[in-house]
Design a protein around this motif. Structure first.
Motif, PDB file in Angstrom:
ATOM      1  N   PRO A   1      -7.979  21.133   1.338  1.00  0.00           N
ATOM      2  CA  PRO A   1      -8.661  20.504   0.189  1.00  0.00           C
ATOM      3  C   PRO A   1      -7.712  19.727  -0.714  1.00  0.00           C
ATOM      4  CG  PRO A   1      -9.422  22.764   0.493  1.00  0.00           C
ATOM      5  CD  PRO A   1      -8.237  22.583   1.396  1.00  0.00           C
ATOM      6  N   ILE A   2      -6.473  20.247  -0.863  1.00  0.00           N
ATOM      7  CA  ILE A   2      -5.484  19.533  -1.682  1.00  0.00           C
ATOM      8  C   ILE A   2      -5.108  18.215  -1.020  1.00  0.00           C
ATOM      9  CG2 ILE A   2      -3.166  19.668  -2.678  1.00  0.00           C
ATOM     10  CD1 ILE A   2      -3.469  22.710  -2.680  1.00  0.00           C
ATOM     11  N   LEU A   3      -4.908  18.259   0.294  1.00  0.00           N
ATOM     12  CA  LEU A   3      -4.549  17.031   1.011  1.00  0.00           C
ATOM     13  C   LEU A   3      -5.689  16.020   0.919  1.00  0.00           C
ATOM     14  CD1 LEU A   3      -2.835  18.482   4.222  1.00  0.00           C
ATOM     15  CD2 LEU A   3      -1.798  17.822   2.038  1.00  0.00           C
ATOM     16  N   ASP A   4      -6.919  16.506   0.922  1.00  0.00           N
ATOM     17  CA  ASP A   4      -8.058  15.586   0.833  1.00  0.00           C
ATOM     18  C   ASP A   4      -8.042  14.822  -0.493  1.00  0.00           C
ATOM     19  OD1 ASP A   4      -8.962  16.345   3.296  1.00  0.00           O
ATOM     20  OD2 ASP A   4     -10.389  17.840   2.527  1.00  0.00           O
ATOM     21  N   THR A   5      -7.657  15.507  -1.565  1.00  0.00           N
ATOM     22  CA  THR A   5      -7.619  14.831  -2.875  1.00  0.00           C
ATOM     23  C   THR A   5      -6.511  13.789  -2.921  1.00  0.00           C
ATOM     24  OG1 THR A   5      -6.116  16.467  -3.863  1.00  0.00           O
ATOM     25  CG2 THR A   5      -8.496  16.895  -4.003  1.00  0.00           C
ATOM     26  N   LEU A   6      -5.463  14.006  -2.119  1.00  0.00           N
ATOM     27  CA  LEU A   6      -4.338  13.065  -2.093  1.00  0.00           C
ATOM     28  C   LEU A   6      -4.572  11.929  -1.101  1.00  0.00           C
ATOM     29  CD1 LEU A   6      -1.367  15.621  -2.147  1.00  0.00           C
ATOM     30  CD2 LEU A   6      -2.262  14.286  -4.064  1.00  0.00           C
ATOM     31  N   ASN A   7      -5.636  12.036  -0.310  1.00  0.00           N
ATOM     32  CA  ASN A   7      -5.933  11.036   0.712  1.00  0.00           C
ATOM     33  C   ASN A   7      -4.742  10.838   1.642  1.00  0.00           C
ATOM     34  OD1 ASN A   7      -7.519   9.157   2.062  1.00  0.00           O
ATOM     35  ND2 ASN A   7      -6.779   7.443   0.806  1.00  0.00           N
ATOM     36  N   CYS A   8      -4.218  11.946   2.148  1.00  0.00           N
ATOM     37  CA  CYS A   8      -3.030  11.927   3.013  1.00  0.00           C
ATOM     38  C   CYS A   8      -3.367  11.457   4.425  1.00  0.00           C
ATOM     39  CB  CYS A   8      -2.443  13.331   3.129  1.00  0.00           C
ATOM     40  SG  CYS A   8      -1.602  13.918   1.669  1.00  0.00           S
ATOM     41  N   HIS A   9      -2.386  10.839   5.044  1.00  0.00           N
ATOM     42  CA  HIS A   9      -2.408  10.621   6.489  1.00  0.00           C
ATOM     43  C   HIS A   9      -1.750  11.852   7.109  1.00  0.00           C
ATOM     44  CE1 HIS A   9      -2.340   8.552  10.316  1.00  0.00           C
ATOM     45  NE2 HIS A   9      -1.038   8.797  10.437  1.00  0.00           N
ATOM     46  N   ARG A  10      -2.475  12.558   7.952  1.00  0.00           N
ATOM     47  CA  ARG A  10      -1.973  13.829   8.490  1.00  0.00           C
ATOM     48  C   ARG A  10      -1.369  13.624   9.880  1.00  0.00           C
ATOM     49  NH1 ARG A  10      -6.872  18.082   7.091  1.00  0.00           N
ATOM     50  NH2 ARG A  10      -7.377  17.276   5.025  1.00  0.00           N
TER      51      ARG A  10
ATOM     52  N   LYS B   1       0.823  -1.196   0.000  1.00  0.00           N
ATOM     53  CA  LYS B   1       0.000   0.000   0.000  1.00  0.00           C
ATOM     54  C   LYS B   1       0.865   1.256   0.000  1.00  0.00           C
ATOM     55  CE  LYS B   1      -3.684   2.274   2.550  1.00  0.00           C
ATOM     56  NZ  LYS B   1      -4.531   2.238   3.757  1.00  0.00           N
ATOM     57  N   GLN B   2       0.531   2.145  -0.905  1.00  0.00           N
ATOM     58  CA  GLN B   2       1.239   3.416  -0.955  1.00  0.00           C
ATOM     59  C   GLN B   2       0.749   4.309   0.175  1.00  0.00           C
ATOM     60  OE1 GLN B   2       0.303   5.689  -4.358  1.00  0.00           O
ATOM     61  NE2 GLN B   2       1.819   7.282  -3.964  1.00  0.00           N
ATOM     62  N   LEU B   3       1.664   5.051   0.783  1.00  0.00           N
ATOM     63  CA  LEU B   3       1.292   5.911   1.896  1.00  0.00           C
ATOM     64  C   LEU B   3       1.782   7.325   1.621  1.00  0.00           C
ATOM     65  CD1 LEU B   3       0.107   6.175   4.745  1.00  0.00           C
ATOM     66  CD2 LEU B   3       2.384   5.640   5.639  1.00  0.00           C
ATOM     67  N   ILE B   4       0.876   8.263   1.722  1.00  0.00           N
ATOM     68  CA  ILE B   4       1.222   9.674   1.600  1.00  0.00           C
ATOM     69  C   ILE B   4       1.001  10.310   2.970  1.00  0.00           C
ATOM     70  CG2 ILE B   4       0.767  11.840   0.402  1.00  0.00           C
ATOM     71  CD1 ILE B   4      -0.560  10.152  -1.820  1.00  0.00           C
ATOM     72  N   THR B   5       2.050  10.878   3.518  1.00  0.00           N
ATOM     73  CA  THR B   5       1.983  11.431   4.862  1.00  0.00           C
ATOM     74  C   THR B   5       2.289  12.921   4.816  1.00  0.00           C
ATOM     75  OG1 THR B   5       2.789   9.326   5.752  1.00  0.00           O
ATOM     76  CG2 THR B   5       2.842  11.226   7.222  1.00  0.00           C
ATOM     77  N   ALA B   6       1.380  13.719   5.322  1.00  0.00           N
ATOM     78  CA  ALA B   6       1.594  15.157   5.445  1.00  0.00           C
ATOM     79  C   ALA B   6       1.950  15.461   6.896  1.00  0.00           C
ATOM     80  CB  ALA B   6       0.342  15.924   5.036  1.00  0.00           C
TER      81      ALA B   6
END
Length: 251
Positions: free
Chosen positions: A88-97, A2-7
């Protein structure tokens, strides 16, 4: 996999970059810190993790294609950014914040509202209201002068400093990273994993960021400038270092 995008967000000096460093593995990873004034953290990470990929602000349009390639991504969000506008940008990326909050911080409701995960970091520059930034690329300093400048800076000679970090080019061709957070144990300069630069003024990034109050920015800039070396001195020492390295290689 699973790819993970973390902000990752938090106050200056709270440990955002160090927390990201602790998460890094050998898996393909992307680092992007938008609207960064100078890329001190990116340069440090690139030296330590050469397998990582990095994006500059003018490459932001490529973020989507990098993510589509399946890399894990860390987005470090500076304190100067408006998280509400970025949301809103982070929401489109489905980031874990991830919010990193200073130890002992009493009011964390804003961070709790924004973040999926809360991490306790260092004290951070909570009370700082002024930021001074300088790109010092091409400037070279000797180690003793750097030690004196850094001590004066962090001990209040030019105002109250809560947080300072910088990358400096030394006359022996090495590049070092300095890190200071008020209230924490002073740290020695770390040598970056970069080749010695022994041919004129280094054409790679160096710079400094200082958070604090009542900073005498003109005095900081002038003192640092006074510590830097002339072309003739740089050339003299570079020739000496090259001779020493050549002799050592023959032993």
């Amino acid at each position: 996999m699973k790819q993970l995008i973390t902000a990752v967000a938090g106050l200056p000096g709270v440990g955002k970059t160090n927390w990201i460093r602790q998460q890094l593995t050998q898996q393909p990873t992307l680092y992007f810190s938008p609207a960064t004034r100078i890329g001190i953290d990116q340069t440090r990470l690139a030296a330590e993790f050469p397998h990582m990929q990095f994006l500059a602000d003018d490459q932001q349009a490529q973020l989507g294609s990098f993510l589509a390639s399946g890399v894990n991504a860390y987005l470090e969000l500076g304190y100067h950014l408006d998280l509400a506008q970025i949301a809103p940008i982070l929401d489109t990326l489905n980031c874990h914040r991830v919010a990193i909050v200073p130890a002992g911080m009493q009011e964390t409701s804003d961070w709790e509202e924004w973040a999926d995960e809360m991490i306790t970091g260092s004290s951070g520059a909570i009370d700082a209201n002024s930021l001074w930034v300088a790109n010092t690329t091409g400037h070279v300093i000797d180690p003793d002068s750097l030690e004196v400048f850094w001590y004066e800076l962090t001990q209040g000679a030019y105002g109250t400093v809560s947080r300072a970090k910088g990358i400096f080019e030394l006359v022996d061709g090495l590049s070092v990273y300095g890190d200071f957070v008020a209230g924490l144990q002073p740290q020695d300069f770390d040598e970056l994993n970069l080749p010695r630069w022994l041919e004129g003024r280094p054409q790679r990034l160096s710079g400094i960021e200082v958070w604090g109050n009542q900073l005498d920015e003109a005095a900081i800039a002038q003192t640092f400038q006074d510590c830097c070396l002339s072309d003739a001195v740089i050339h003299h020492y570079q020739q000496q270092v090259k001779e020493i390295l050549s002799q050592e290689a023959m032993v």
